[in-house]
Design a protein around this motif. Structure first.
Motif, short mmCIF file in Angstrom:
data_model
loop_
_atom_site.label_atom_id
_atom_site.label_comp_id
_atom_site.label_asym_id
_atom_site.label_seq_id
_atom_site.Cartn_x
_atom_site.Cartn_y
_atom_site.Cartn_z
N ASP A 1 125.14 27.02 -59.67
CA ASP A 1 124.35 27.26 -60.87
C ASP A 1 125.06 26.66 -62.08
N LEU A 2 124.38 25.77 -62.79
CA LEU A 2 124.92 25.23 -64.03
C LEU A 2 124.74 26.21 -65.18
N SER A 3 123.66 26.99 -65.12
CA SER A 3 123.37 28.02 -66.11
C SER A 3 122.49 29.05 -65.41
N PRO A 4 122.15 30.15 -66.07
CA PRO A 4 121.26 31.12 -65.42
C PRO A 4 119.89 30.54 -65.04
N ARG A 5 119.48 29.45 -65.67
CA ARG A 5 118.18 28.86 -65.38
C ARG A 5 118.24 27.57 -64.56
N ILE A 6 119.39 26.91 -64.47
CA ILE A 6 119.49 25.61 -63.80
C ILE A 6 120.36 25.74 -62.55
N THR A 7 119.79 25.33 -61.39
CA THR A 7 120.50 25.33 -60.12
C THR A 7 120.52 23.92 -59.56
N VAL A 8 121.67 23.51 -59.05
CA VAL A 8 121.82 22.20 -58.43
C VAL A 8 122.17 22.39 -56.96
N LYS A 9 121.48 21.65 -56.09
CA LYS A 9 121.75 21.69 -54.65
C LYS A 9 121.96 20.26 -54.18
N THR A 10 123.07 20.02 -53.48
CA THR A 10 123.36 18.69 -52.98
C THR A 10 123.69 18.77 -51.50
N GLY A 11 123.56 17.66 -50.82
CA GLY A 11 123.88 17.61 -49.40
C GLY A 11 124.27 16.22 -48.97
N LEU A 12 125.07 16.16 -47.92
CA LEU A 12 125.52 14.89 -47.37
C LEU A 12 125.49 15.00 -45.86
N GLY A 13 124.86 14.03 -45.19
CA GLY A 13 124.81 13.98 -43.74
C GLY A 13 125.61 12.80 -43.24
N ILE A 14 126.51 13.05 -42.29
CA ILE A 14 127.38 12.01 -41.76
C ILE A 14 127.03 11.78 -40.29
N PRO A 15 126.67 10.54 -39.91
CA PRO A 15 126.38 10.29 -38.49
C PRO A 15 127.66 10.39 -37.66
N LEU A 16 127.60 11.14 -36.55
CA LEU A 16 128.75 11.29 -35.67
C LEU A 16 128.66 10.41 -34.44
N SER A 17 127.43 10.06 -34.05
CA SER A 17 127.24 9.18 -32.91
C SER A 17 126.19 8.14 -33.26
N ARG A 18 126.35 6.97 -32.73
CA ARG A 18 125.43 5.87 -32.99
C ARG A 18 124.29 5.92 -31.98
N THR A 19 123.07 5.79 -32.47
CA THR A 19 121.92 5.74 -31.57
C THR A 19 121.74 4.32 -31.07
N GLU A 20 121.29 4.19 -29.85
CA GLU A 20 121.18 2.88 -29.22
C GLU A 20 120.11 2.00 -29.83
N ASN A 21 118.96 2.55 -30.14
CA ASN A 21 117.82 1.75 -30.58
C ASN A 21 117.72 1.57 -32.08
N THR A 22 118.68 2.09 -32.82
CA THR A 22 118.64 1.99 -34.27
C THR A 22 119.71 1.02 -34.73
N SER A 23 119.33 0.04 -35.53
CA SER A 23 120.30 -0.95 -35.98
C SER A 23 121.19 -0.39 -37.09
N ASN A 24 120.72 0.58 -37.84
CA ASN A 24 121.49 1.17 -38.94
C ASN A 24 121.56 2.67 -38.76
N ASN A 25 122.76 3.22 -38.80
CA ASN A 25 122.95 4.67 -38.80
C ASN A 25 123.50 5.03 -40.17
N TYR A 26 122.63 5.56 -41.02
CA TYR A 26 122.95 5.77 -42.42
C TYR A 26 123.66 7.07 -42.68
N LEU A 27 124.52 7.02 -43.68
CA LEU A 27 125.05 8.20 -44.32
C LEU A 27 123.90 8.69 -45.20
N SER A 28 123.52 9.93 -45.10
CA SER A 28 122.36 10.39 -45.86
C SER A 28 122.79 11.39 -46.93
N GLY A 29 122.18 11.25 -48.09
CA GLY A 29 122.45 12.16 -49.18
C GLY A 29 121.16 12.74 -49.71
#
Length: 145
Positions: free
Chosen positions: A44-72
């Protein structure tokens, strides 16, 4: 389960922010996604403002996907209700669109892997679906006669 326990321990240190750690098992056969570790932080930045963040990290590479992205992802919420009780909230967000996409699918290139949006969220709590009519004393007396 170990990541959930670690997140729970970290959340007891301070009530100012919350940490969510989890592991998502991929499903190469149906969704063409690999295993991922996700971490989310909410504060919470203030009683009225809330911030939520997330980060996804690929742990294994999929065979049929050319790009395994870090997701935010992230969202900012501003409570505009008069009582500051969360019943009316303005929300802006950014979420990944590249998880589980195969080769040649829309959204797999580096420039189009995020979706952005915003809106207004209204919520109402209630104890029952239908309102019961309260009977007055005169109605109760006429039923007794």
């Amino acid at each position: 389960m170990l990541l959930k326990q670690l997140g729970s321990v970290l959340n007891t240190v301070s009530s100012e922010f919350q940490i969510d750690l989890n592991y998502v098992k991929g499903n190469d056969q149906f969704s063409n996604s690999g295993d991922r570790a996700n971490a989310g932080v909410s504060f919470d930045l203030s009683p009225r403002i809330t911030v939520k963040t997330g980060l996804g990290i690929p742990l294994s590479r999929t065979e049929n996907t050319s790009n395994n992205y870090l997701s935010g992802e992230g969202s900012v919420e501003y409570d505009i209700s008069k009582k500051n009780d969360g019943t009316l909230v303005l929300r802006g967000y950014s979420k990944p669109t590249n998880i589980g996409m195969g080769v040649g699918t829309v959204g797999t290139n580096g420039s189009a892997n995020q979706a952005y949006g915003g809106g207004i969220v209204w919520s109402k709590s209630f104890n029952s679906l239908f309102k019961k009519k309260k009977k007055t004393k005169s109605q109760l007396l006429t039923k007794l006669k």
